[in-house]
Design an enzyme around this catalytic site. Structure first.
Site, PDB file in Angstrom:
ATOM      1  N   TYR A  57       0.832  -1.213   0.000  1.00 23.23           N
ATOM      2  CA  TYR A  57       0.000   0.000   0.000  1.00 23.23           C
ATOM      3  C   TYR A  57       0.866   1.262   0.000  1.00 23.23           C
ATOM      4  CZ  TYR A  57      -4.006  -2.935   1.437  1.00 23.23           C
ATOM      5  OH  TYR A  57      -4.997  -3.882   1.532  1.00 23.23           O
ATOM      6  N   PRO A 214     -15.783  -2.951   2.719  1.00 23.19           N
ATOM      7  CA  PRO A 214     -17.078  -3.051   3.424  1.00 23.19           C
ATOM      8  C   PRO A 214     -18.042  -1.942   3.027  1.00 23.19           C
ATOM      9  CG  PRO A 214     -15.380  -2.205   4.895  1.00 23.19           C
ATOM     10  CD  PRO A 214     -14.673  -2.660   3.657  1.00 23.19           C
ATOM     11  N   ALA A 216     -17.922  -0.568  -0.043  1.00 21.74           N
ATOM     12  CA  ALA A 216     -17.940  -0.556  -1.508  1.00 21.74           C
ATOM     13  C   ALA A 216     -17.308   0.728  -2.057  1.00 21.74           C
ATOM     14  CB  ALA A 216     -19.361  -0.746  -2.043  1.00 21.74           C
ATOM     15  N   ARG A 235     -13.053   9.339  -3.240  1.00 26.69           N
ATOM     16  CA  ARG A 235     -12.339   8.264  -3.930  1.00 26.69           C
ATOM     17  C   ARG A 235     -12.854   8.037  -5.343  1.00 26.69           C
ATOM     18  NH1 ARG A 235     -11.186   2.286  -1.476  1.00 26.69           N
ATOM     19  NH2 ARG A 235     -10.080   3.484   0.105  1.00 26.69           N
ATOM     20  N   GLY A 285     -11.958   1.497   5.415  1.00 28.88           N
ATOM     21  CA  GLY A 285     -10.968   2.538   5.145  1.00 28.88           C
ATOM     22  C   GLY A 285     -11.579   3.902   5.437  1.00 28.88           C
ATOM     23  N   THR A 287     -10.592   8.497   5.211  1.00 28.65           N
ATOM     24  CA  THR A 287      -9.606   9.542   4.912  1.00 28.65           C
ATOM     25  C   THR A 287      -9.676  10.702   5.902  1.00 28.65           C
ATOM     26  OG1 THR A 287     -11.162  10.558   3.363  1.00 28.65           O
ATOM     27  CG2 THR A 287      -9.497   9.070   2.423  1.00 28.65           C
ATOM     28  N   GLN A 291     -14.823  10.371   9.554  1.00 31.74           N
ATOM     29  CA  GLN A 291     -15.217   9.073   8.987  1.00 31.74           C
ATOM     30  C   GLN A 291     -14.847   7.941   9.947  1.00 31.74           C
ATOM     31  OE1 GLN A 291     -13.377   8.655   5.135  1.00 31.74           O
ATOM     32  NE2 GLN A 291     -14.645  10.223   4.167  1.00 31.74           N
TER      33      GLN A 291
END
Ligand SMILES: NC(=O)c1ccc[n+]([C@@H]2O[C@H](COP(=O)([O-])OP(=O)(O)OC[C@H]3O[C@@H](n4cnc5c(N)ncnc54)[C@H](OP(=O)(O)O)[C@@H]3O)[C@@H](O)[C@H]2O)c1
Length: 320
Positions: A57, A214, A216, A235, A285, A287, A291
């Protein structure tokens, strides 16, 4: 935050983890060390203990591990670090000779991850993808050696088909090498295929499932809408094809169901996954710190029997 054992092991993790493939992602707040630190701090404050990363990553490869290690400086003991090896590092871990499950490479890769993470141990070391050219027992015993040598605490796998999970389960038992405690697979309200064979196989061999994607890629957060451009910096900004091809009928019905139940779509997506059999931790995930906090809070919601029926009607389980 609920804590859970992974597999039949003593490794305990939070029901929601932080997927760390955004650490260092250009154009996001997580690109910098300061932004990564804020994400990690928000996660720890919300009771998140599991941080999932991989050697591959970041750009350049390895950047996400470096940032995670730096962001955890001084609080390493509060975190369970899960990382992965087995995808092409283009030489960054040293030469792989095309055999990334070999005893030689597994050790090289682990030592390189330990350096980047700036830690003495990896809590969960996962095979990112099977290596078809190396005997499975060689990879599994190389992982076992890392555990015996104290570099790694537990081992797991990713992206295996059900038959490969069975192969792994039988090989660890018959060859008397340490168990694989978890498997990472694509799993969400929009992708339930693993319920057919992968999850039953994982259950049979006492492996927990760590669902990836999770949310999508954010489609299950309510921030995208049919026919509208993606928000700047998100994203899916600039990924028009993915937005156009998204299963909007299902997403809109799930969003309406969430609203009817008094929660948001993110909560429905994470709370549902966290309640599924065999799921150990939902590695969403993020950012931004907001979140992270929202995703952690989502783990406190659990669907009722009625909710599950309504969800199945919109997003049916695979046929058996
Ligand atoms: N083993 C494997 O082969 C494999 C493969 C893929 C991923 N993974 C792991 O799984 C983790 C999760 O996958 P993922 O991060 O790619 O996908 P994901 O969790 O489905 O989506 C994450 C994205 O959703 C958005 N998001 C998250 N929480 C949000 C919230 N509360 N509100 C609004 N938007 C929110 C963010 O997008 P923005 O960027 O738009 O803010 C974030 O980057 C990864 O970090 C990685 O650790 C493993």
């Amino acid at each position: 935050m609920e804590l859970r054992h992974l597999g039949d092991s003593g490794l305990v993790v939070s029901a929601v983890g932080l997927g760390c493939n955004n650490l260092g992602r250009p154009g996001t707040a997580a690109e910098s060390l300061a932004g990564s630190r804020e994400l990690v701090s928000a996660a720890l404050a919300a009771g998140v203990t599991l941080f999932d990363v991989a050697d591959v990553y970041g750009a350049p490869r390895g950047r996400s591990e470096e940032l995670l290690g730096q962001a955890l400086a001084g609080r390493r003991d509060q975190a369970v670090i899960a990382t992965k090896f087995g995808l092409d590092m283009q030489g960054s871990n040293g030469p792989d000779f095309g055999a990334r499950g070999s005893r030689r490479y597994v050790r090289l890769a682990a030592e390189a991850s330990l350096r980047r993470l700036n830690t003495d141990w990896i809590d969960l070391y996962q095979l990112h993808r099977p290596d078809p050219g190396t005997p499975l027992v060689e990879t599994l015993s190389a992982l076992d050696d890392l555990v015996r040598d104290g570099l790694v605490r537990y081992a797991g796998v990713c992206n295996l088909a059900a038959w490969q999970i069975v192969d792994v389960g039988w090989t660890t038992r018959t060859e008397r090498v340490g168990p694989m405690v978890s498997t990472q697979n694509h799993y969400s309200l929009l992708e339930r295929a693993i319920e057919r064979e992968v999850i039953p196989a994982a259950q049979r061999f006492a492996m927990s499932v760590l669902p990836y994607f999770p949310l999508a890629n954010g489609l299950l957060t309510g921030k995208y809408a049919r026919g509208e451009a993606a928000p700047d910096g998100s994203r899916l900004a600039g990924r028009q094809r993915m937005l156009a091809d998204a299963p909007w009928d299902r997403i809109e019905k799930l969003a309406a169901l969430a609203e009817d139940r008094g929660v948001d779509l993110t909560t429905l997506a994470i709370g549902w996954l966290a309640s599924r059999p065999a799921v150990g931790s939902v590695i969403a995930g993020a950012t931004t710190p907001d979140q992270v906090s929202a995703n952690a809070k989502a783990a406190t919601w659990r669907p009722s029997a009625d909710d599950l029926v309504a969800i199945d009607a919109i997003s049916p389980p695979p046929r058996r």
